[in-house]
Design a protein around this motif. Structure first.
Motif, mmCIF file in Angstrom:
data_model
loop_
_atom_site.group_PDB
_atom_site.id
_atom_site.type_symbol
_atom_site.label_atom_id
_atom_site.label_comp_id
_atom_site.label_asym_id
_atom_site.label_seq_id
_atom_site.Cartn_x
_atom_site.Cartn_y
_atom_site.Cartn_z
ATOM 1 N N PRO A 344 -19.731 66.959 -49.393
ATOM 2 C CA PRO A 344 -19.139 66.003 -50.336
ATOM 3 C C PRO A 344 -17.841 65.395 -49.799
ATOM 4 C CG PRO A 344 -19.866 67.986 -51.462
ATOM 5 C CD PRO A 344 -19.974 68.269 -50.002
ATOM 6 N N GLY A 345 -16.981 66.225 -49.148
ATOM 7 C CA GLY A 345 -15.692 65.716 -48.652
ATOM 8 C C GLY A 345 -15.893 64.622 -47.620
ATOM 9 N N GLU A 346 -16.717 64.904 -46.624
ATOM 10 C CA GLU A 346 -16.952 63.932 -45.552
ATOM 11 C C GLU A 346 -17.631 62.682 -46.116
ATOM 12 O OE1 GLU A 346 -15.960 64.586 -42.301
ATOM 13 O OE2 GLU A 346 -16.560 62.538 -41.766
ATOM 14 N N SER A 347 -18.569 62.894 -47.034
ATOM 15 C CA SER A 347 -19.297 61.765 -47.623
ATOM 16 C C SER A 347 -18.356 60.845 -48.385
ATOM 17 C CB SER A 347 -20.388 62.257 -48.576
ATOM 18 O OG SER A 347 -21.303 63.039 -47.863
ATOM 19 N N LYS A 348 -17.344 61.443 -49.002
ATOM 20 C CA LYS A 348 -16.385 60.630 -49.769
ATOM 21 C C LYS A 348 -15.532 59.760 -48.845
ATOM 22 C CE LYS A 348 -15.921 63.716 -53.701
ATOM 23 N NZ LYS A 348 -15.126 64.809 -54.230
#
Ligand code: SF4
Length: 402
Positions: A344-348
């Motif tokens: 989720p962090g990288e995708s954000k």
């Protein structure tokens, strides 16, 4: 910050610090085989090469040059063609004026223009450059360094009370050879803004040293490249290591990555690597970037690898059209991640990202668009659905404004 250099016009390309760092490449076809040479120039240009160099080594090659350039023009391929000359450039450019006229730049190696008549031969090339209003690249190479100059400098060094190491004398001789040739070219009458310099070596540390010295010695644009970089990973990594350090210091106005392809391999790989170096350093954008995690024991499924590969292939296939249709698309960032740890962090951080389920996680894949959770995909069609979402995002975000 870019080192300030003057602008040199090469055909329709501008080289210098007021312009983006240009990517160039070189054919490995026999120039006398005009059809195959044209074909390879087109492949390199389509891959993104903004200038292409061809070897001009004999009468037949010089005679083939006008036909090559004409054929490219007929095919509407507008890429400056540079002639690479060694030993007989002064004779070829004088005897074949159509070749001299058709080329957009002449590359001269000052170590390979003769011994006794070196300056006279060099001046003959410069006279043709002046006559046809062409720029030159003075390209010194440590494999063919002016031996007379090197010997003189080694002798002087040996008499010094604080002699330098032989390697440093060699580097200094390369810089001196380039600067001496540039001075001579200007004395013969070539304009200051018609000269580009390069000094290629095959070791990364030597490359950094020689270009730092060149950068301090002149305001000519510099063409960077590690010569004989080699095959496969070694060539890619050594070139990246050397070029990245110099580019980060603002040194370099045009680059080439000299990779040795596998027999029959794809010559355009060197263009892709050069572009990727510039894009990774955030100096230019050429194509959307897909970040994917390396995978680890938290995900034993290969779904994310397959999806990252598919998305990469999909983007590569679409890019020729997208580049025209969707301005700014080359700056898009896509993330394909293997589990909830960094997913989720990288995708954000990406324009659009997906976090696939790792081992033992709920079989769900949240999708993030411009930093916000948008939808969660489930079931067997996650890959296809993500591709559809990506396409819709591209259409909406990058649609040319009417
Ligand atoms: S995101 Fe998950 S699967 Fe990918 S490397 Fe990190 S921990 Fe491993």
């Amino acid at each position: 910050m870019r080192r300030k250099t003057i602008t040199v016009k090469v055909g329709n390309a501008c080289i210098g610090s007021a312009h983006p760092v240009a990517v160039q490449s070189m054919t490995n076809t026999d120039t006398t085989d005009a059809a195959r040479t044209v074909e390879q120039i087109m492949v390199l240009h389509r891959a993104g090469s903004e200038l292409v160099r061809i070897t001009v080594n004999n009468d037949e090659a010089a005679q083939a040059v006008p036909a090559i350039v004409e054929d490219l023009e007929k095919k509407n391929i507008r890429v400056p063609i540079i002639g690479d000359f060694h030993y007989n450039g002064h004779l070829l450019l004088t005897r074949f004026p159509e070749c001299a006229q058709a080329l957009s730049k002449y590359r001269i190696n000052p170590g390979n223009v003769g011994t006794k008549t070196r300056d006279k031969n060099f001046a003959m090339i410069i006279e043709q450059a002046i006559r046809f209003d062409k720029p030159v690249r003075i390209g010194v190479n440590w494999g063919s360094l002016d031996q007379q100059l090197l010997t003189e400098m080694m002798d002087t060094n040996s008499r010094s009370s604080t002699p330098l190491a032989a390697r440093e004398v060699m580097i200094n001789a390369m810089v001196e050879s380039a600067m001496r040739s540039a001075r001579l070219a200007e004395e013969v009458g070539l304009a200051h803004n018609r000269i580009i310099i390069s000094a290629k070596v095959s070791g990364v540390q030597d490359l950094i040293l020689v270009y730092r010295k060149l950068a301090a010695a002149c305001e000519y644009p510099l063409h960077l490249g590690l010569t004989e970089a080699g095959m496969g990973n070694k060539g890619v990594i050594a070139s990246t290591a050397g070029l990245a350090i110099l580019l980060q210091e603002g040194i370099g106005d045009t680059i080439r990555v000299s990779l040795t392809p596998q027999p029959g391999g794809d010559r355009s790989q060197e263009v892709q690597v050069a572009q990727q170096i510039l894009q990774s350093l955030e100096l230019r954008s050429f194509t959307p970037q897909v970040s994917a995690c390396p995978g680890c024991g938290r995900t034993t499924s290969t779904l994310f690898q397959k999806l990252a590969e598919d998305i990469n292939g999909y983007i590569r296939e679409k890019m020729p059209l997208w580049r025209v249709k969707y301005p700014g698309i080359e700056e898009m960032k896509v993330a394909v991640m293997g589990c909830v740890v960094n997913g989720p962090g990288e995708s954000k951080h990406a324009n659009i990202g997906i976090s696939l389920p790792g081992t033992g996680e709920d079989p769900k894949a949240p999708v993030y668009i411009d930093g916000k959770h948008s939808v969660t995909l489930k079931g067997s069609r996650i890959a296809e659905e993500f591709q559809e979402i990506l396409m819709k995002y591209v259409e909406k975000k990058y649609e040319r404004k009417k």
